[in-house]
Design a protein around this motif. Structure first.
Motif, PDB file in Angstrom:
ATOM      1  N   GLY A  32       0.816  -1.214   0.000  1.00 44.43           N
ATOM      2  CA  GLY A  32       0.000   0.000   0.000  1.00 44.43           C
ATOM      3  C   GLY A  32       0.851   1.266   0.000  1.00 44.43           C
ATOM      4  N   ASN A  33       2.158   1.128   0.158  1.00 40.04           N
ATOM      5  CA  ASN A  33       3.130   2.219   0.022  1.00 40.04           C
ATOM      6  C   ASN A  33       3.017   3.331   1.060  1.00 40.04           C
ATOM      7  OD1 ASN A  33       5.018   1.432  -1.818  1.00 40.04           O
ATOM      8  ND2 ASN A  33       3.861   2.119  -3.602  1.00 40.04           N
ATOM      9  N   VAL A  34       2.575   2.992   2.258  1.00 35.78           N
ATOM     10  CA  VAL A  34       2.622   3.984   3.341  1.00 35.78           C
ATOM     11  C   VAL A  34       4.085   4.347   3.630  1.00 35.78           C
ATOM     12  CG1 VAL A  34       2.136   4.375   5.794  1.00 35.78           C
ATOM     13  CG2 VAL A  34       0.442   3.234   4.348  1.00 35.78           C
ATOM     14  N   CYS A  35       4.968   3.361   3.550  1.00 36.74           N
ATOM     15  CA  CYS A  35       6.399   3.618   3.793  1.00 36.74           C
ATOM     16  C   CYS A  35       6.938   4.633   2.775  1.00 36.74           C
ATOM     17  CB  CYS A  35       7.197   2.316   3.725  1.00 36.74           C
ATOM     18  SG  CYS A  35       6.852   1.317   2.272  1.00 36.74           S
ATOM     19  N   LYS A  36       6.503   4.503   1.550  1.00 36.63           N
ATOM     20  CA  LYS A  36       6.944   5.428   0.501  1.00 36.63           C
ATOM     21  C   LYS A  36       6.445   6.846   0.815  1.00 36.63           C
ATOM     22  CE  LYS A  36       6.226   6.293  -4.410  1.00 36.63           C
ATOM     23  NZ  LYS A  36       5.142   6.331  -5.370  1.00 36.63           N
ATOM     24  N   ALA A  37       5.195   6.940   1.266  1.00 38.97           N
ATOM     25  CA  ALA A  37       4.626   8.253   1.597  1.00 38.97           C
ATOM     26  C   ALA A  37       5.388   8.887   2.770  1.00 38.97           C
ATOM     27  CB  ALA A  37       3.146   8.113   1.936  1.00 38.97           C
ATOM     28  N   LEU A  38       5.814   8.080   3.726  1.00 38.83           N
ATOM     29  CA  LEU A  38       6.581   8.606   4.863  1.00 38.83           C
ATOM     30  C   LEU A  38       7.927   9.150   4.390  1.00 38.83           C
ATOM     31  CD1 LEU A  38       5.765   5.782   7.427  1.00 38.83           C
ATOM     32  CD2 LEU A  38       5.019   8.174   7.579  1.00 38.83           C
ATOM     33  N   ASP A  39       8.560   8.410   3.496  1.00 36.50           N
ATOM     34  CA  ASP A  39       9.835   8.863   2.930  1.00 36.50           C
ATOM     35  C   ASP A  39       9.634  10.212   2.229  1.00 36.50           C
ATOM     36  OD1 ASP A  39      12.466   8.823   1.912  1.00 36.50           O
ATOM     37  OD2 ASP A  39      11.785   7.871   0.069  1.00 36.50           O
ATOM     38  N   GLU A  40       8.570  10.293   1.478  1.00 36.19           N
ATOM     39  CA  GLU A  40       8.279  11.528   0.737  1.00 36.19           C
ATOM     40  C   GLU A  40       8.130  12.716   1.689  1.00 36.19           C
ATOM     41  OE1 GLU A  40       4.879  11.138  -1.760  1.00 36.19           O
ATOM     42  OE2 GLU A  40       4.735  13.298  -2.141  1.00 36.19           O
ATOM     43  N   ALA A  41       7.527  12.457   2.855  1.00 36.49           N
ATOM     44  CA  ALA A  41       7.294  13.540   3.825  1.00 36.49           C
ATOM     45  C   ALA A  41       8.494  13.742   4.752  1.00 36.49           C
ATOM     46  CB  ALA A  41       6.043  13.221   4.634  1.00 36.49           C
ATOM     47  N   PHE A  42       9.637  13.079   4.451  1.00 37.90           N
ATOM     48  CA  PHE A  42      10.844  13.155   5.295  1.00 37.90           C
ATOM     49  C   PHE A  42      10.551  12.672   6.709  1.00 37.90           C
ATOM     50  CE2 PHE A  42      11.898  16.350   2.044  1.00 37.90           C
ATOM     51  CZ  PHE A  42      13.111  15.838   1.625  1.00 37.90           C
ATOM     52  N   ARG A  43       9.554  11.790   6.856  1.00 35.38           N
ATOM     53  CA  ARG A  43       9.259  11.247   8.190  1.00 35.38           C
ATOM     54  C   ARG A  43       9.878   9.870   8.307  1.00 35.38           C
ATOM     55  NH1 ARG A  43       3.047  11.671   8.602  1.00 35.38           N
ATOM     56  NH2 ARG A  43       3.407  10.467  10.498  1.00 35.38           N
ATOM     57  N   ARG A  44      10.055   9.391   9.538  1.00 33.42           N
ATOM     58  CA  ARG A  44      10.730   8.111   9.701  1.00 33.42           C
ATOM     59  C   ARG A  44       9.934   7.030   8.970  1.00 33.42           C
ATOM     60  NH1 ARG A  44      11.829   6.119  15.278  1.00 33.42           N
ATOM     61  NH2 ARG A  44      11.560   4.065  14.348  1.00 33.42           N
ATOM     62  N   VAL A  45      10.670   6.190   8.253  1.00 30.32           N
ATOM     63  CA  VAL A  45      10.034   5.179   7.401  1.00 30.32           C
ATOM     64  C   VAL A  45       9.773   3.928   8.243  1.00 30.32           C
ATOM     65  CG1 VAL A  45      10.336   3.718   5.366  1.00 30.32           C
ATOM     66  CG2 VAL A  45      11.099   6.111   5.315  1.00 30.32           C
ATOM     67  N   ASP A  46       8.542   3.797   8.696  1.00 31.33           N
ATOM     68  CA  ASP A  46       8.101   2.607   9.411  1.00 31.33           C
ATOM     69  C   ASP A  46       7.103   1.881   8.524  1.00 31.33           C
ATOM     70  OD1 ASP A  46       9.594   3.492  11.514  1.00 31.33           O
ATOM     71  OD2 ASP A  46       7.909   3.939  12.839  1.00 31.33           O
ATOM     72  N   CYS A  47       6.833   0.626   8.850  1.00 32.09           N
ATOM     73  CA  CYS A  47       5.809  -0.116   8.110  1.00 32.09           C
ATOM     74  C   CYS A  47       4.480   0.066   8.815  1.00 32.09           C
ATOM     75  CB  CYS A  47       6.198  -1.591   8.052  1.00 32.09           C
ATOM     76  SG  CYS A  47       4.879  -2.618   7.391  1.00 32.09           S
ATOM     77  N   THR A  48       3.459   0.313   8.050  1.00 33.13           N
ATOM     78  CA  THR A  48       2.134   0.566   8.630  1.00 33.13           C
ATOM     79  C   THR A  48       1.582  -0.652   9.380  1.00 33.13           C
ATOM     80  OG1 THR A  48      -0.102   1.290   8.104  1.00 33.13           O
ATOM     81  CG2 THR A  48       0.936  -0.096   6.492  1.00 33.13           C
ATOM     82  N   LEU A  49       2.117  -1.833   9.080  1.00 33.19           N
ATOM     83  CA  LEU A  49       1.622  -3.037   9.746  1.00 33.19           C
ATOM     84  C   LEU A  49       2.175  -3.173  11.169  1.00 33.19           C
ATOM     85  CD1 LEU A  49       2.045  -5.641   6.845  1.00 33.19           C
ATOM     86  CD2 LEU A  49      -0.024  -4.399   7.479  1.00 33.19           C
ATOM     87  N   TRP A  50       3.307  -2.537  11.459  1.00 33.32           N
ATOM     88  CA  TRP A  50       3.924  -2.683  12.776  1.00 33.32           C
ATOM     89  C   TRP A  50       2.999  -2.125  13.849  1.00 33.32           C
ATOM     90  CZ3 TRP A  50       9.276  -0.027  11.531  1.00 33.32           C
ATOM     91  CH2 TRP A  50       9.962  -0.812  10.596  1.00 33.32           C
ATOM     92  N   PRO A  51       3.055  -2.723  15.052  1.00 33.38           N
ATOM     93  CA  PRO A  51       2.275  -2.160  16.151  1.00 33.38           C
ATOM     94  C   PRO A  51       2.669  -0.703  16.359  1.00 33.38           C
ATOM     95  CG  PRO A  51       3.214  -4.277  16.759  1.00 33.38           C
ATOM     96  CD  PRO A  51       3.813  -3.912  15.441  1.00 33.38           C
ATOM     97  N   LYS A  52       1.689   0.121  16.556  1.00 34.52           N
ATOM     98  CA  LYS A  52       1.949   1.561  16.709  1.00 34.52           C
ATOM     99  C   LYS A  52       2.942   1.818  17.848  1.00 34.52           C
ATOM    100  CE  LYS A  52      -0.336   3.002  13.347  1.00 34.52           C
ATOM    101  NZ  LYS A  52       0.595   2.620  12.300  1.00 34.52           N
ATOM    102  N   LYS A  53       3.788   2.798  17.642  1.00 38.08           N
ATOM    103  CA  LYS A  53       4.760   3.286  18.642  1.00 38.08           C
ATOM    104  C   LYS A  53       5.949   2.346  18.851  1.00 38.08           C
ATOM    105  CE  LYS A  53       1.879   6.465  21.150  1.00 38.08           C
ATOM    106  NZ  LYS A  53       0.540   6.148  21.542  1.00 38.08           N
TER     107      LYS A  53
END
Ligand SMILES: Cc1cc2nc3c(=O)[nH]c(=O)nc-3n(C[C@H](O)[C@H](O)[C@H](O)COP(=O)(O)O)c2cc1C
Ligand code: SF4
Length: 505
Positions: free
Chosen positions: A350-371
């Motif tokens: 679903g490329n959430v990781c790609k969107a995080l990279d684009e926003a210069f935010r830390r690249v985590d996987c959206t499936l990982w437990p939050k925090k």
């Protein structure tokens, strides 16, 4: 059953390093470093986690060979970065069996206002400076204890822009293919001078630029041949990721993965598995036809053992690059090797990781437990379970989508997600998507009118243990549209008119 005999687990020697298996983590920017570019705890934790998972080679995210300002990005452009990188190499080696290679990058300047430096603005001195910066950075990689070095010649960055068919230079560095190769080959030769011939040097470049007028496999085959003859030990193929078709966002520097070429670089869920494999296949065949045995890394939405084995068996590549699949589950290599593919937490692209990279935010996987900031780790062997009354799975059709709802499963540690399997008609159930544990609903927009679908779910826990398959539910999607070939069928067989009318009403 163990898969140790699979071709994926056959070691491969590359000059002085031997990879224990064919799984490669290709470079993937994490945005975990600060703007100072120094290795920090977050970077160490991320790569040690990857190393523990058992991939044959980890290519560390692109790190700058020069001092140019940028957002958060690792750096290898001065000796001050060596202590952190040395420690990182040592920690990764201690944590897992894989070889560790940094990707080194030079990029041109870009402003938030939309201006960007292009290769035709570089003077002869600038070119000499780029060559020297790569040479010194590669030497630092060796001195830091890495097993090799990978030269970044892909996407929107300097050396890729020289290789590009759209390279605008009119001198000896632009125009013909040999001219476009001149700077990349000079860089490679300088790197060889600094690191010697007993240190593996790989190159990542584009199988195709995936932009209008850009190069295709027609050029990437001779590019690979030229680089291999100049002493490259492996070629890693990527695709697209260019500035030319990037979508500008006001006040933000242009991000080269926002256009079509960006989609081709990180193919999302709307692309077929192995979407770019024809590129490594062509490049590998071209190398072999020239008597060159240089290994080729094939990447692009490869997430299953079956596909990885087909790549190796059919000669589409020698190594399997898996970026997002390993981000979603770094333990994938260990699980495959132990015959536990069913315990892999699968990337849903679903490329959430790609969107995080684009926003210069830390690249985590959206499936990982939050925090958690990391893929979870657990040796637990107890799978999740459904409540006594079952999963209570229901499916209903609404406005072009099938909506699934269910009752949450339970686990002794924590339910991590649900694997959704689907079958068309009486076909077999295959993995369709995954849902995070927090949700107990899923919408499937990819359904056809007139078709019946069956769905079921399996919960999985932090270790990837799958719980039992729920009961299967079926939903018939109404045929709301007149068949596009209705007229044709009627014209061919006037007797069919009645049947067609009945079927589409
Ligand atoms: C967040 C993110 C960052 C990436 N950073 C890099 C990078 O630094 N260098 C590079 O060559 N490719 C980079 N890539 C591309 C990946 O290496 C890989 O080629 C691409 O994701 C397709 O492979 P996959 O389908 O296995 O994810 C990045 C991809 C993602 C998703
Ligand atoms: S964020 Fe999405 S695409 Fe990226 S690794 Fe996770 S599941 Fe895959």
């Amino acid at each position: 059953m163990s898969h140790a005999a699979s071709p994926v687990f056959t070691p491969l020697a590359i000059r002085t390093m031997t990879l224990p298996n064919r799984i490669v983590l290709p470079a993937m920017v994490t945005r975990l470093s600060g703007e100072d570019g120094v290795v920090n705890d977050d970077i160490r934790r991320r790569y040690v986690r990857f190393a523990r998972g058992g991939a044959g080679m980890l290519v560390l995210e692109a790190m700058a060979v020069h001092q140019s300002k940028s957002g958060p990005l690792l750096r290898i452009g001065a000796d001050e970065f060596k202590p952190g990188l040395t420690e990182l190499a040592r920690r990764c080696h201690d944590a897992g069996p894989g070889r560790v290679v940094p990707q080194i990058i030079h990029f041109l300047k870009i402003s938030r206002a939309g201006w960007r430096q292009t290769v035709d603005m570089l003077s002869p001195d600038d070119l000499d400076g780029i060559v020297e910066a790569y040479g010194q950075a590669a030497l630092r990689a060796r001195e830091c204890g890495f097993d090799g070095v990978e030269l970044h010649m892909a996407h929107a960055y300097t050396l890729s822009s020289f290789l590009s068919r759209l390279n605008p230079r009119r001198d000896a560095y632009g125009g013909t293919l040999e001219n476009r190769l001149r700077l990349p080959v000079r860089v490679l030769e300088r790197v060889r001078q600094t690191v010697g011939w007993d240190f593996p040097v790989g190159v990542r470049f584009l199988g195709e630029e995936c932009i209008r007028g850009g190069y295709t496999i027609v050029d990437s085959v001779p590019i690979a041949v030229r680089l291999a003859r100049a002493g490259v030990d492996y070629v890693s193929l990527s695709a697209g990721g260019k500035f030319e078709d990037a979508r500008p966002a006001p006040g933000e520097p242009l991000y080269p993965y926002t256009g079509y070429s960006g989609d081709r670089c990180m193919p999302g869920s709307n692309y077929p598995d192995g979407a770019n494999l024809y590129m490594p296949e062509a490049v590998r065949a071209g190398l072999r036809a020239h008597g060159l045995s240089t290994p080729v890394i094939a990447a692009g939405k490869v997430g299953s053992l079956d596909l990885a084995e087909r790549i190796l068996e059919r000669g589409l590549g020698d190594l399997i690059g898996m970026a997002r699949a390993l981000l979603a589950d770094p333990d994938l290599p260990r699980k495959w090797q132990a015959g536990r593919e069913d315990a892999v937490v699968r990337c849903v692209y679903g490329n959430v990781c790609k969107a995080l990279d684009e926003a210069f935010r830390r690249v985590d996987c959206t499936l990982w437990p939050k925090k958690l900031g990391q893929a979870p780790e657990s040796d637990d062997a107890v799978p999740p379970a459904w409540p006594a009354a079952g999963a209570g799975l229901t499916a209903e059709y609404r406005e072009g989508r099938v909506l699934l709802r269910w009752t949450a499963a339970t686990d002794n540690e924590a339910v991590y997600g649900y694997q959704i399997v689907r079958a068309e008609g009486d076909g077999i159930l295959v993995h369709h998507s995954s849902a995070r544990a927090g949700s107990a609903r899923f919408e499937d927009p990819r359904v056809l009118g007139g078709q019946t679908y069956r769905y079921a779910l399996r919960p999985y826990d932090l270790a990837g243990n799958r719980g039992p398959l729920s009961a299967t539910v079926a939903v018939a999607v109404p045929d709301e549209h007149v068949s596009p070939d209705w007229d044709v069928r009627v014209a061919r067989d006037p007797g069919a008119l009645e049947a067609c009318t009945a079927a589409t009403s």
